[in-house]
Design an enzyme around this catalytic site. Structure first.
Site: not given
Lengths: 664, 226, 247
Positions: A40, A42-45, A337, A453, A463, A469
């Site tokens: 992955g 994304g931001l984390a990966g 939400r 996530e 959340r 992020l």
């Protein structure tokens, strides 16, 4: 099974600092011999792969996309929270921690959340240094804005594309490591399964999506940063490719899935317009600051609107039901939400939805336009302005605030939201649940870590805006580089993983068998249509409101659908070629199983909290009833086809007091 | 200097050559046009012929003229290299071609340039080459003894309608080439500024019209005033 | 609405492609890609091979979707990606030609799917600021002029879709490269590596075999994020300053 969350001892504010000073380290010369797989980007990966590469580990990074920059973090709009207190409005690490725990309806682990709040400040520094073009004040300093559920301005943003800019920052750090050779990047490679050797995660089997070939990769540890599973609902704000498969493969190999029923539904999305619909588009939460939500009071008006005999603007004020203002007078249109979503569902269930499908409510800016128009006329000294002037002035203000969103809406729907109210409906947006991890972000499989996530750890049952992020980058930049040492420091004598071992043979064979099976069914239903059916079951019975009867039914239906899938699915083409239908089939097959686990978890949790609303558990006024005495735990599920096994991790709240939320 | 060759072969280096040679040739056009206007003087060609003599005999001007020839060749050669490289960079062509707000000139610079180059060969063959071979008639003025009478050759040429047409058409191509080339040179050089770029673009339009119309008007006047 | 599609089909990178004609019933609320979904469902029902195309977020930001529609990258609507293009912009009976992004540096993988990894390599050549995790000073220690931050953002808005290359008659990647170079050159954080960055990125762009810019500005016209060609001029400037004036 006993779950050890490995929370370090000491007062909450000191846990992370102490941990960092005492965590076993891996010496530089040893780092060079250790290999880490990151799945992955994304931001984390991307941030994890880049940071581990910088430290000297040999990193192999995988994405099913054609480029790391396409990961769905890119679509995040609003911003990223950080306890910088630049606004001098009383923010602090503790306050961010507290807001996150409370926002998550007291179902998150205190120690993890506090650590995230601590490193949030470093994230902003790191991103600025990378060249992320955050919004600036006239003096050149960073600008902040406020977001839902909090009383301070702690959200940093880059117009409406914060996720994009942060991801491009992480992508650039990753690209640098690729150019330096410390990270080897594999685009269009999808993880198909996890390989355990002696009970530890030692490798993965991937499918080269261009050639279809299965490839083996070994390492000393495996990190999954593969995002959420919102697409189990078919229609969601997730990207088309977002899937659970990597995490699910870990579950099938023994990892635990925590709180899968905690899914977030976002109230302001563009409604479904027909059966062909492939995904839903989010309209920023900020619109509820000035938009008023309503449906007609009278059914004859509803029918007239649906048959296009009447327009929204034809309905007189007294025949409109501004239901959020009616039900929640003190918060009105700005309820959180989950509350807003459920209210929309309620009025649509009553048959008062305003589009052809009956699943839409109005978000009306007319009164805001009038209010702003009058005030602008006043500012400009226009005496007795006529209605057209007021409208024009008001629209200009709205355009300045929300211009790009209005444009996007018009592009998709083809109606001008300045003239007719927007139509919106809730949609699945984010999944708080995910792989169970301890404080080190390690799953119950040694050597297997989950970030972003993909794990469950920080958001509890709900959340807050601008926190996804923050979590992704916290995990990737600042947590995993330290916590992975707890595992790898013991592996410095372990030689490179032999991918020719029987363990790899076995897993690769499993993968090949499944692909062959999928291709051999040659049934009559497309993957897409089966996925759509699954989504409908999930949404109808395990969506915004859930009840025992519906969930029990859903479980049976999902089982039946899973059987149908394996008997009826049609996957064209061959295994050894670029075959997007096969890619989809692999992913949907996993959703069929995850869906069931999600329902089982929802059935087990006999309370309402955050995104999980059980109709049986509401107070006399229809509000969520949390049951802290019975359910203040993390549900960690082990997959078992006949009887899923639950392990509970009790949540201890030593720093915040459990309260129930009220927005009346 | 080991940076120079790779630089000049880089995509931006080649663009630099195109823009600098192009701008030099723009300057040359101005000087050329100024000289040509002397054809319109009703002095029987004295001004034009003495000017021609000066331009072909002054050592400094001669040196500059060699540079001009070189730049024309370099500009053409480089343009063709870019053209062929760009074609191969595209690979397969689109079935459906769409101009997307681009100008005709910008899409056809190589074609326009090639035509202009052919025009130049004919043009120089007709006047310059004949003068160099010394087959033009001679004429004498005060202070000038037996110099080439290019004036008579030129006016004779512009008596023919098809030569006039050839020159007018050539200037049409030049006009389009300049329409894109002038402002494009500034963009390639990186000379771009929110305040001044619109000004450069407008100057480019005026320049291409003035230059092409200026050159074209001379044969037309000569033809009709015979 | 009934449409006729002429779509490029190509089995693999080596295969010789051809156009295939389909008719499809669309509805004006569909996105262009949803219309393709409908067509693919029909093909699957007939046990024919669906058309391969890249797509992911379907909200105009990931940059995965491509397609040249009636000769225009991302279709006729300005400032819009294919996934955000809706069928209401077409008429009943239209014939729509759909081709892959064409460039030697973007080889076709299958049908409408192309390989854009050349863009990744351009970024890897220098599209970053060399700062390791944890090395950063406080965010507010580096003030950035508001307008400059805005201009940097405008350049950074690039989604890396490759429409600039597809639109350019020369298949040049100047707008993509210039956007990244400009984004970092405009910020104080990007100053240290300013010269090496532009040199390396331009060099990589050339190695990848993209065409040379001839300032047609087709890239700007078809860029879904409407990135300005002014950034190309800026990159030229940066490059000349780095190579000619640099030590």
């Amino acid at each position: 099974m006993e779950l050890d969350s490995k929370i370090p001892p000491g007062p909450i504010a000191e846990k992370w600092t102490r941990f960092r000073s005492t965590v076993p380290l891996v010496a530089p010369q040893n780092k060079r011999r250790l290999e880490v797989i990151v799945v992955g980007t994304g931001l984390a990966g991307a941030s994890a792969a880049a940071s581990l590469g910088e430290l000297g580990y040999h990193v192999k990074c995988f994405t099913f996309h054609d480029s790391p920059r396409r990961a769905h973090s890119i679509a995040a709009q609003g911003g990223i929270n950080a306890a910088k207190n630049y606004a001098n409005d009383g923010d602090s690490i503790f306050r961010l921690f507290y807001d996150t725990i409370k926002g998550g309806d007291y179902r998150a682990r205190e120690a993890n959340v506090h650590r995230m709040a601590e490193v949030s400040v470093n994230i902003i520094d790191q991103c600025v240094a990378q060249g992320v073009p955050f919004a600036r004040e006239y003096g050149g300093l960073l600008e902040n804005r406020s977001f839902g559920g909090v009383q301070v301005s702690r959200t940093f943003y880059a117009r409406g594309q914060t996720g994009q800019q942060l991801l491009l920052g992480a992508y650039s750090a990753l690209s640098r490591q690729i150019s330096l050779g410390s990270v080897k990047m594999y685009n269009r490679h999808e993880m198909m399964d996890l390989v355990l050797v002696d009970g530890k995660a030692r490798g993965i089997i991937v499918r080269n999506l261009v050639t279809g070939k299965l490839e083996r990769f070994g390492a000393h540890a495996v990190i999954l940063a593969t995002g959420g599973y919102g697409n189990v609902y078919y229609l969601s704000t997730n990207a088309m490719g977002s899937n659970v498969s990597a995490a699910w493969k870990a579950v099938k190999r023994g990892a635990l899935m925590a709180n899968p029923c905690f899914t977030q539904i976002h109230p302001t999305c563009i409604p479904v317009s027909g059966d062909y619909q492939s995904k839903l588009t989010l309209m920023s939460e900020s619109l509820r600051n000035d938009g008023r939500v309503w449906v007609p009071k009278k059914m004859e008006d509803v029918h007239a609107i649906r048959e296009k005999k009447k327009k929204a603007t034809d309905i007189p004020e007294e025949d409109r039901d501004y239901y959020l203002e009616r039900m929640y007078p003190s918060f009105g249109n700005l309820v959180p939400r989950d509350v807003a979503s459920r209210a929309a569902k309620k009025v649509c269930d009553e048959g008062r939805g305003v589009n052809a499908t009956g699943l839409a409510v109005y978000l009306d800016f007319a009164s805001a336009i009038e209010r702003f128009g009058k005030s602008q006329a006043n500012v400009k000294g226009i005496q007795n302005p006529d209605a057209a002037t007021i409208r024009k002035l008001g629209e200009a203000v709205i355009s300045e605030k929300y211009g790009n969103l209005f444009e996007m809406y018009e592009k998709i729907v083809g109606e001008d939201p300045y003239k007719t109210p927007m139509m919106i409906y809730p949609a699945i947006h984010y999944t708080m649940g995910g792989l169970w991890v301890d404080y080190n972000l390690e799953t119950n499989i040694p050597g297997l870590f989950a970030l972003g996530e993909c794990n469950f750890s920080d958001h509890g049952a709900n959340r807050l805006g601008a926190s996804a992020l923050m979590q992704g980058l916290a995990d990737g930049y600042f947590v995993i580089p330290y916590t992975i040492g707890t595992f790898l420091s013991k592996e410095i004598r372990t030689p490179a993983t032999d991918t020719a071992s029987p363990e790899f043979d076995k897993v690769e064979k499993d993968v090949r068998d499944r692909i062959d099976h999928l291709l051999s069914v040659q049934g009559k239903q497309s993957v897409e249509s089966l996925h759509r059916q699954l989504g409908k079951i999930m949404w109808d019975h395990c969506g915004m409101a859930r009840n025992r009867e519906g969930l029990e039914q859903a479980r049976i239906q999902i089982r039946q659908l899973r059987d149908t899938f394996w008997k009826e699915v049609y996957v064209p083409g061959k295994a050894l070629e670029f075959n997007p239908e096969l890619d989809k089939a692999n992913r949907v097959a996993d959703f069929m199983e995850l869906g069931e686990m999600l329902v089982v978890d929802a059935l087990d949790r006999n309370e309402s909290c955050g995104g999980h609303f059980r109709e049986e558990y509401q107070d006399s006024e229809g509000e969520a009833l949390r049951r802290d005495d019975l359910y203040a735990y993390v549900s960690a599920w082990a997959w078992n086809d006949s009887n899923m096994e639950l392990t509970k991790e009790a949540l201890k709240f030593e720093n915040v007091e459990l309260k129930s939320r009220s927005y009346k | 200097m080991n940076w120079m060759v790779p630089f000049l072969k880089s995509s931006l280096g080649r663009k630099l050559i195109m823009s600098l040679t192009g701008l030099f040739l723009c300057l040359f056009l101005v000087v050329h046009l100024a000289g040509n206007f002397q054809l319109l003087k009703s002095d029987g060609g004295e001004a034009f012929n003495t000017y021609t003599y000066f331009m072909t005999h002054n050592p400094l001007i001669k040196l500059i003229s060699y540079f001009t020839y070189f730049f024309i060749l370099l500009h053409t050669f480089q343009g063709l290299v870019l053209y062929f490289h760009n074609r191969s960079a595209r690979g397969a062509a689109y079935l459906d071609k769409h101009p997307s707000k681009t100008t005709f000139a910008s899409r056809n610079m190589a074609l326009l340039g090639s035509v202009i180059f052919l025009f130049l060969i004919v043009h120089m063959g007709d006047f310059w080459f004949k003068m160099k071979r010394g087959i033009l008639a001679k004429v004498s003025y005060e202070g000038y003894d037996q110099i080439d009478d290019l004036y008579t050759r030129v006016t004779a040429a512009f008596d023919q309608w098809w030569i006039v047409l050839f020159y007018v058409a050539g200037m049409g191509f030049l006009g389009f080439h300049l329409q894109h080339g002038f402002q494009s040179a500034f963009q390639s050089l990186g000379l771009n500024h929110p305040k001044y770029t619109p000004w450069i673009k407008n100057t480019g339009i005026v320049f291409c019209i003035l230059i092409s119309a200026g050159f074209a008007i001379i044969p037309i006047i000569q033809y009709f005033s015979k | 609405m009934k449409l006729t599609l002429k779509v490029w089909r190509q089995a693999d990178p080596q295969a010789k492609g051809r156009f295939e004609t389909f008719s499809v019933n669309a509805n004006e609320h569909m996105s262009f890609l949803e219309m393709f979904d409908v067509l693919n469902e029909e093909l699957l029902a007939e046990k024919k091979e669906p058309i391969a195309f890249d797509h992911d977020c379907r909200e105009g930001i990931c940059g995965a979707c491509s397609m040249v529609i009636n000769g225009q990258a991302h279709g006729p609507l300005g400032g819009t990606t294919t996934c955000q293009l809706h069928m209401r912009h077409f008429k009943d009976g239209d014939i729509i030609v759909v081709e892959p992004f064409r460039a030697s540096a973007f080889p076709v993988i299958k049908d409408l799917v192309v390989d854009r990894s050349s863009f990744d390599r351009i970024i890897q050549a220098g599209g970053f600021i060399s700062v390791n995790t944890g090395q950063a000073p406080d965010g507010n220690a580096i003030p950035v002029e508001r307008d400059k931050a805005g201009a940097a953002f405008d350049a950074a808005a690039c989604i890396g879709c490759g429409a600039c290359v597809a639109a350019c008659p020369n298949a040049s990647a100047m707008l993509f490269t210039a956007a990244k170079v400009s984004h970092l050159a405009l910020l104080p954080q990007g100053q240290i590596e300013r010269k090496t960055r532009v040199k390396n990125m331009v060099n990589q762009m050339d190695i990848e075999g993209f065409g040379k810019c001839s300032n047609t500005y087709a890239c700007e016209a078809e860029c879904p994020k409407e990135i300005s060609v002014d950034y190309i001029a800026r990159m030229n400037r940066e490059y000349f300053a780095a190579v000619i004036a640099g030590e």
